[in-house]
Each structure stands twice: as structure tokens, then as C-alpha cells.
Motif scaffolding. Structure first.
Motif, mmCIF file in Angstrom:
data_model
loop_
_atom_site.group_PDB
_atom_site.id
_atom_site.type_symbol
_atom_site.label_atom_id
_atom_site.label_comp_id
_atom_site.label_asym_id
_atom_site.label_seq_id
_atom_site.Cartn_x
_atom_site.Cartn_y
_atom_site.Cartn_z
ATOM 1 N N VAL A 1 0.824 -1.219 0.000
ATOM 2 C CA VAL A 1 0.000 0.000 0.000
ATOM 3 C C VAL A 1 0.855 1.265 0.000
ATOM 4 N N LEU A 2 2.155 1.117 0.223
ATOM 5 C CA LEU A 2 3.015 2.308 0.239
ATOM 6 C C LEU A 2 3.066 2.926 -1.151
ATOM 7 N N PRO A 3 2.794 4.228 -1.256
ATOM 8 C CA PRO A 3 2.787 4.864 -2.577
ATOM 9 C C PRO A 3 4.201 5.035 -3.126
ATOM 10 N N ASP A 4 4.292 5.141 -4.437
ATOM 11 C CA ASP A 4 5.597 5.414 -5.051
ATOM 12 C C ASP A 4 5.950 6.893 -4.950
ATOM 13 N N VAL A 5 4.904 7.716 -4.976
ATOM 14 C CA VAL A 5 5.076 9.171 -4.840
ATOM 15 C C VAL A 5 4.073 9.650 -3.800
ATOM 16 N N LEU A 6 4.480 10.572 -2.948
ATOM 17 C CA LEU A 6 3.576 11.062 -1.915
ATOM 18 C C LEU A 6 2.384 11.804 -2.519
ATOM 19 N N PRO A 7 1.153 11.409 -2.210
ATOM 20 C CA PRO A 7 -0.011 12.212 -2.598
ATOM 21 C C PRO A 7 0.047 13.562 -1.887
ATOM 22 N N ASP A 8 -0.643 14.553 -2.409
ATOM 23 C CA ASP A 8 -0.612 15.887 -1.814
ATOM 24 C C ASP A 8 -1.015 15.867 -0.345
ATOM 25 N N SER A 9 -1.999 15.021 0.014
ATOM 26 C CA SER A 9 -2.469 15.006 1.400
ATOM 27 C C SER A 9 -1.464 14.393 2.363
ATOM 28 N N TYR A 10 -0.439 13.699 1.808
ATOM 29 C CA TYR A 10 0.571 13.087 2.650
ATOM 30 C C TYR A 10 1.730 14.055 2.947
ATOM 31 N N ILE A 11 1.885 15.059 2.121
ATOM 32 C CA ILE A 11 3.012 15.987 2.276
ATOM 33 C C ILE A 11 2.814 16.826 3.524
ATOM 34 N N PRO A 12 3.777 16.858 4.429
ATOM 35 C CA PRO A 12 3.657 17.663 5.648
ATOM 36 C C PRO A 12 3.365 19.122 5.315
ATOM 37 N N PRO A 13 2.535 19.787 6.122
ATOM 38 C CA PRO A 13 2.160 21.170 5.834
ATOM 39 C C PRO A 13 3.332 22.106 5.616
#
Length: 215
Positions: A199-211
């Protein structure tokens, strides 16, 4: 010699009526039976030593000890509790977002940067912040790769999965994890443990990126 015999006779008499003395003291001071040492053990001690060899009981020292138990120790416990409460308030304030005291407390802050809400909720962030500062110290700005490896290895995930978690969580690629990046790493690890490493993404989705890492 008769003087010593008199003391020995009194001591033997005390040993013989020890159970009765227990009941007297228990009734006088409203004590529970469990507050007393084993009668058999105390009898053996009384038989092994001469009470006349022990110094006379000091009423002054008894009063000092009573005062210590009644006042000094409760006061010390209260001070310790107050200190713990103050530390807890300080940690809570440190976790609160920066809010303009004159403005709307629900206005956007640095923790709510533009874009979708962060996948790491406030409760999880606070929990992982506690782990971060426990490992690195209260003044730490980042966790080294060596320290992060030790924490992450406790998850039991394969090294390949942890390597991918690190690549995703080290958003600024500086070889260390700040508190937000560490919280993201722990979120990804939790997700992989529940649903599998796939389930680990290859690229961070926008919602995963720290603020703080969003442009």
C-alpha cells in the motif's frame, strides 16, 4: 546479674503474649492485621536479640517522624504533582498551533497550509511527537538516520519496506527527519503493518506531504 535476668524474663513474657500485644496495638491505633509483621518471624527476632541492648525509644524522634509523615511528605508529593502538571502544560503549549491572539482562532495556521488536510491527524501527531522528543531530546530539530533506523526497525517491517518509507518521509532529502517527517514515517509504517507493504505509494499524494513542506 539479677538485673539482666529481670530483663530476660520480661522479654520472654513479651514473646509469650505477642499475639495479645498485636491485638492491643491494632485496636488502639485502628490498624489492619496486614499492617503487622509476621508474629512467628518477630518472635524469632525477639528470641535472637536482647531488648536491653537497644537504645531507649526517643519521644522527640518519634514526634519528628510523625511530623515528617503528616506534613513534609504530603507537601513534597504536592510539589512533585505541581511540577508534573506544569511540564504537561508546557508540552501541550508546544504542540498547539501558532494562533494570532487577536484574530480568529479557527483561521488558517502554519499547520493548515494550503491544500488538502494532512493525512496525519492531530492525535497521532502528538503521540509521535512524544516519541520523537523522547528519543532525540526536547530541543531537537531533527532525528538522525541512525536513531530513526532504531525506532523504525521495531515495527518488524522488511528492510525494503522501511527503505521506501524513509525515501517518502524524508521529503527535503536532508538525511534526517524533522517532527513532521517522523510523524509521516510512523503513519506510513502503521499503514504498511495493517495493510501490507504494497500500500506504500511510489510518490507522496498531496495530502501526505507535511504542511511545512508544501510549496
Amino acid at each position: 546479674m539479677p538485673y539482666m535476668w529481670g530483663h530476660k524474663a520480661k522479654q520472654n513474657k513479651l514473646v509469650g503474649r505477642l499475639d495479645e500485644e498485636y491485638r492491643k496495638v491494632q485496636k488502639l491505633h485502628a490498624l489492619a492485621p496486614g499492617d503487622f509483621p509476621s508474629p512467628d518471624k518477630l518472635k524469632k527476632g525477639l528470641e535472637a536479640f536482647a531488648l536491653s541492648d537497644f537504645p531507649t525509644l526517643s519521644e522527640r524522634l518519634v514526634k519528628v517522624m510523625d511530623n515528617c509523615l503528616a506534613n513534609d511528605i504530603p507537601q513534597l508529593l504536592m510539589w512533585l504533582q505541581e511540577g508534573e502538571a506544569a511540564d504537561s502544560r508546557s508540552r501541550t503549549r508546544a504542540l498547539e498551533p501558532d494562533i494570532d491572539p487577536t484574530g480568529n482562532p479557527f483561521a488558517a495556521t502554519t499547520d493548515n497550509a494550503s491544500g488538502p488536510s494532512w493525512i496525519v491527524d492531530a492525535t497521532s501527531k502528538a503521540r509521535w511527537d512524544n516519541t520523537f522528543y523522547t528519543v532525540c531530546g526536547n530541543d531537537a530539530a531533527a532525528m538522525s538516520g541512525a536513531k530513526a533506523r532504531s525506532v523504525m526497525m521495531e515495527s518488524g517491517l522488511p528492510v525494503e519496506a522501511l527503505s521506501k518509507v524513509w525515501s517518502l518521509a524524508d521529503v527535503d532529502k536532508d538525511g534526517a527527519l524533522d517532527p513532521e517527517e517522523f510523524a509521516l514515517a510512523m503513519f506510513l509504517i502503521s499503514m504498511a503493518r495493517k495493510e501490507g507493504s504494497g500500500v506504500l505509494p511510489d510518490v507522496l499524494p498531496d495530502s501526505y506531504i507535511p504542511p511545512s513542506k508544501r510549496g
